[in-house]
Scaffold this motif. Structure first.
Motif, PDB file in Angstrom:
ATOM      1  N   ALA A 105       9.846 -13.601  22.099  1.00  0.00           N
ATOM      2  CA  ALA A 105       9.858 -12.163  21.959  1.00  0.00           C
ATOM      3  C   ALA A 105      10.132 -11.493  23.164  1.00  0.00           C
ATOM      4  O   ALA A 105      11.291 -10.591  23.580  1.00  0.00           O
ATOM      5  CB  ALA A 105       8.453 -11.407  21.542  1.00  0.00           C
ATOM      6  N   ARG A 106       9.834 -11.969  24.422  1.00  0.00           N
ATOM      7  CA  ARG A 106      10.111 -11.519  25.591  1.00  0.00           C
ATOM      8  C   ARG A 106      11.712 -11.768  25.884  1.00  0.00           C
ATOM      9  O   ARG A 106      12.165 -10.841  26.642  1.00  0.00           O
ATOM     10  CB  ARG A 106       9.067 -12.205  26.990  1.00  0.00           C
ATOM     11  CG  ARG A 106       9.391 -11.849  28.091  1.00  0.00           C
ATOM     12  CD  ARG A 106       8.595 -12.392  29.133  1.00  0.00           C
ATOM     13  NE  ARG A 106       8.800 -12.083  30.595  1.00  0.00           N
ATOM     14  CZ  ARG A 106       8.327 -12.705  31.594  1.00  0.00           C
ATOM     15  NH1 ARG A 106       7.694 -13.585  31.442  1.00  0.00           N
ATOM     16  NH2 ARG A 106       8.640 -12.227  32.837  1.00  0.00           N
ATOM     17  N   GLN A 107      12.042 -12.889  25.773  1.00  0.00           N
ATOM     18  CA  GLN A 107      13.505 -13.110  26.014  1.00  0.00           C
ATOM     19  C   GLN A 107      14.278 -12.148  25.218  1.00  0.00           C
ATOM     20  O   GLN A 107      15.379 -11.781  25.695  1.00  0.00           O
ATOM     21  CB  GLN A 107      13.766 -14.714  25.549  1.00  0.00           C
ATOM     22  CG  GLN A 107      15.318 -15.098  25.785  1.00  0.00           C
ATOM     23  CD  GLN A 107      15.239 -16.587  25.351  1.00  0.00           C
ATOM     24  OE1 GLN A 107      14.450 -17.218  24.955  1.00  0.00           O
ATOM     25  NE2 GLN A 107      16.512 -17.347  26.110  1.00  0.00           N
ATOM     26  N   ALA A 108      14.062 -11.941  23.974  1.00  0.00           N
ATOM     27  CA  ALA A 108      14.942 -11.036  23.093  1.00  0.00           C
ATOM     28  C   ALA A 108      14.724  -9.655  23.890  1.00  0.00           C
ATOM     29  O   ALA A 108      15.956  -8.949  23.944  1.00  0.00           O
ATOM     30  CB  ALA A 108      14.452 -11.115  21.708  1.00  0.00           C
ATOM     31  N   LEU A 109      13.687  -9.337  24.203  1.00  0.00           N
ATOM     32  CA  LEU A 109      13.762  -8.094  24.639  1.00  0.00           C
ATOM     33  C   LEU A 109      14.170  -7.679  26.208  1.00  0.00           C
ATOM     34  O   LEU A 109      14.940  -6.817  26.357  1.00  0.00           O
ATOM     35  CB  LEU A 109      12.097  -7.740  24.939  1.00  0.00           C
ATOM     36  CG  LEU A 109      11.696  -6.321  25.334  1.00  0.00           C
ATOM     37  CD1 LEU A 109      12.290  -5.083  24.738  1.00  0.00           C
ATOM     38  CD2 LEU A 109      10.308  -6.312  26.049  1.00  0.00           C
ATOM     39  N   ARG A 201      18.789 -12.781  41.911  1.00  0.00           N
ATOM     40  CA  ARG A 201      20.091 -12.720  41.085  1.00  0.00           C
ATOM     41  C   ARG A 201      20.316 -11.524  40.226  1.00  0.00           C
ATOM     42  O   ARG A 201      21.183 -10.911  40.049  1.00  0.00           O
ATOM     43  CB  ARG A 201      20.355 -14.023  40.336  1.00  0.00           C
ATOM     44  CG  ARG A 201      20.381 -15.349  41.091  1.00  0.00           C
ATOM     45  CD  ARG A 201      20.561 -16.436  40.308  1.00  0.00           C
ATOM     46  NE  ARG A 201      20.182 -17.651  40.853  1.00  0.00           N
ATOM     47  CZ  ARG A 201      19.887 -18.929  40.309  1.00  0.00           C
ATOM     48  NH1 ARG A 201      20.066 -18.796  39.073  1.00  0.00           N
ATOM     49  NH2 ARG A 201      19.268 -19.833  40.847  1.00  0.00           N
ATOM     50  N   ILE A 202      19.093 -11.425  39.684  1.00  0.00           N
ATOM     51  CA  ILE A 202      19.125 -10.346  38.403  1.00  0.00           C
ATOM     52  C   ILE A 202      19.400  -8.972  39.231  1.00  0.00           C
ATOM     53  O   ILE A 202      20.028  -8.235  38.759  1.00  0.00           O
ATOM     54  CB  ILE A 202      17.605 -10.256  37.496  1.00  0.00           C
ATOM     55  CG1 ILE A 202      17.649 -11.574  36.757  1.00  0.00           C
ATOM     56  CG2 ILE A 202      17.505  -8.892  36.736  1.00  0.00           C
ATOM     57  CD1 ILE A 202      16.332 -11.898  36.358  1.00  0.00           C
ATOM     58  N   MET A 218      18.948 -13.298  33.485  1.00  0.00           N
ATOM     59  CA  MET A 218      17.536 -12.815  32.882  1.00  0.00           C
ATOM     60  C   MET A 218      17.255 -13.914  31.864  1.00  0.00           C
ATOM     61  O   MET A 218      16.215 -14.431  31.892  1.00  0.00           O
ATOM     62  CB  MET A 218      17.551 -11.525  32.280  1.00  0.00           C
ATOM     63  CG  MET A 218      16.150 -11.236  31.657  1.00  0.00           C
ATOM     64  SD  MET A 218      14.708 -11.193  32.688  1.00  0.00           S
ATOM     65  CE  MET A 218      14.918  -9.639  33.585  1.00  0.00           C
ATOM     66  N   ALA A 219      18.142 -14.300  31.010  1.00  0.00           N
ATOM     67  CA  ALA A 219      18.096 -15.479  30.020  1.00  0.00           C
ATOM     68  C   ALA A 219      17.769 -16.837  30.550  1.00  0.00           C
ATOM     69  O   ALA A 219      16.725 -17.360  30.131  1.00  0.00           O
ATOM     70  CB  ALA A 219      19.384 -15.567  29.143  1.00  0.00           C
ATOM     71  N   GLY A 220      18.375 -17.154  31.950  1.00  0.00           N
ATOM     72  CA  GLY A 220      18.181 -18.074  32.561  1.00  0.00           C
ATOM     73  C   GLY A 220      16.553 -18.222  33.049  1.00  0.00           C
ATOM     74  O   GLY A 220      15.823 -19.333  32.982  1.00  0.00           O
ATOM     75  N   HIS A 221      16.188 -17.054  33.357  1.00  0.00           N
ATOM     76  CA  HIS A 221      14.994 -16.987  33.890  1.00  0.00           C
ATOM     77  C   HIS A 221      13.867 -17.046  32.885  1.00  0.00           C
ATOM     78  O   HIS A 221      12.579 -17.796  33.148  1.00  0.00           O
ATOM     79  CB  HIS A 221      14.705 -15.677  34.694  1.00  0.00           C
ATOM     80  CG  HIS A 221      13.478 -15.068  35.326  1.00  0.00           C
ATOM     81  ND1 HIS A 221      12.358 -16.046  35.923  1.00  0.00           N
ATOM     82  CD2 HIS A 221      12.795 -13.980  35.249  1.00  0.00           C
ATOM     83  CE1 HIS A 221      11.476 -15.569  36.423  1.00  0.00           C
ATOM     84  NE2 HIS A 221      11.556 -14.280  35.772  1.00  0.00           N
ATOM     85  N   ILE A 222      13.931 -16.339  31.629  1.00  0.00           N
ATOM     86  CA  ILE A 222      12.890 -16.418  30.938  1.00  0.00           C
ATOM     87  C   ILE A 222      13.083 -17.777  30.049  1.00  0.00           C
ATOM     88  O   ILE A 222      11.825 -18.382  29.677  1.00  0.00           O
ATOM     89  CB  ILE A 222      13.169 -15.250  29.801  1.00  0.00           C
ATOM     90  CG1 ILE A 222      13.110 -14.077  30.325  1.00  0.00           C
ATOM     91  CG2 ILE A 222      12.203 -15.395  28.613  1.00  0.00           C
ATOM     92  CD1 ILE A 222      12.025 -13.554  31.041  1.00  0.00           C
ATOM     93  N   ARG A 223      14.185 -18.619  30.108  1.00  0.00           N
ATOM     94  CA  ARG A 223      14.062 -19.871  29.438  1.00  0.00           C
ATOM     95  C   ARG A 223      13.264 -20.684  30.198  1.00  0.00           C
ATOM     96  O   ARG A 223      12.282 -21.673  29.961  1.00  0.00           O
ATOM     97  CB  ARG A 223      15.664 -20.343  29.455  1.00  0.00           C
ATOM     98  CG  ARG A 223      16.179 -20.179  28.115  1.00  0.00           C
ATOM     99  CD  ARG A 223      17.575 -20.987  27.923  1.00  0.00           C
ATOM    100  NE  ARG A 223      18.470 -20.829  29.382  1.00  0.00           N
ATOM    101  CZ  ARG A 223      19.275 -20.098  29.254  1.00  0.00           C
ATOM    102  NH1 ARG A 223      19.538 -18.962  28.363  1.00  0.00           N
ATOM    103  NH2 ARG A 223      20.199 -20.107  30.410  1.00  0.00           N
ATOM    104  N   ASP A 224      13.325 -20.488  31.756  1.00  0.00           N
ATOM    105  CA  ASP A 224      12.606 -21.480  32.489  1.00  0.00           C
ATOM    106  C   ASP A 224      11.199 -21.082  32.650  1.00  0.00           C
ATOM    107  O   ASP A 224      10.425 -22.240  32.577  1.00  0.00           O
ATOM    108  CB  ASP A 224      13.161 -21.222  33.971  1.00  0.00           C
ATOM    109  CG  ASP A 224      12.402 -21.977  35.262  1.00  0.00           C
ATOM    110  OD1 ASP A 224      12.716 -23.174  35.186  1.00  0.00           O
ATOM    111  OD2 ASP A 224      11.819 -21.199  35.799  1.00  0.00           O
TER     112      ASP A 224
END
Length: 236
Positions: A105-109, A201-202, A218-224
């Motif tokens: 949910a955090r990734q989507a948000l 980076r963000i 951000m997507a890379g950060h949340i995936r990590d």
């Protein structure tokens, strides 16, 4: 005169239950904006829980900016609307969803939030993001896990505020109740260094007004983060 609290929290419950209880009391008008809240010891006795659990709950509320801690004075209730900060009933949310659900949910948000921040954030808001990341770096040097996680959340909070979308900020506050605790449990030196670099980076992409670049960072950060949380859960 001490205010009466009805119903004690069982010893087996976690800090999210205490957070939910305090927010309930605020919404009921037991505590008012600007008011000095009970001490950790007082809350511990009121709820029938340990002081360490109360301390953790107050940290969460402080990260949500519901509570302001003043050195040498105590914890005060801010004027942030509690209803907006708790879109979900916290205790129900904890029971219904697991940490990985929250990470998704955090990734989507946050991927959408950061794109809005790249489009809308003011110079002052971008400066606040950079300052929050600098405080995180200082916390990393001190090695205090709880402070690191709290500072990390403040970076994401500053980014969300840059989106100038109140609803998204409130959603992030709701997720924080779960994610702050899970992040403490999987904290490592590698994770914090990676987070600092992702944040740089963000913020750089936000400052450049690069919506797509901000999304990707951000997507890379949340995936990590999700991968590290998943690994931490499997290793328990």
């Amino acid at each position: 005169m001490e205010k009466e609290i009805i119903g004690k929290i069982k010893q087996t419950t976690i800090c999210e239950k205490i957070v939910a209880k305090i927010l309930d009391l605020v919404e009921q008008g037991v505590y008012q904006p600007g008011e000095l809240l009970p001490t950790e010891r007082d809350f511990s006795e009121m709820f029938g829980v340990g002081r360490s659990s109360v301390r953790e709950a107050l940290r969460v509320l402080q990260s949500m900016e519901i509570v302001e801690k003043r050195a040498g004075s105590g914890s005060y209730l801010t004027d942030i609307p509690v209803g907006a900060a708790r879109i979900f009933n916290t205790s129900q949310m904890i029971e219904a969803f697991n940490v990985l659900d929250m990470s998704e949910a955090r990734q989507a948000l946050e991927v959408q939030t950061v794109a809005l921040a790249a489009r809308r954030a003011s110079g002052d808001q971008i400066e606040a993001m950079a300052e929050a990341n600098a405080r995180l770096e200082e916390a990393v040097e001190r090695g205090d896990k709880e402070e690191i996680v709290e500072c990390d959340f403040r970076v994401h909070k500053a980014i969300a505020e840059g989106s100038q979308n109140v609803f998204m900020c409130s959603m992030l506050d709701a997720l924080a109740v779960v994610l702050l605790k899970s992040n403490i449990e999987v904290m490592s030196e590698d994770k914090t260094k990676a987070a600092l670099e992702y944040h740089r980076r963000i913020i750089d992409r936000i400052q450049a007004g690069d919506e797509e670049g901000a999304r990707e960072a951000m997507a890379g950060h949340i995936r990590d983060v999700k991968e590290r949380v998943t690994k931490g859960i499997k290793n328990k």
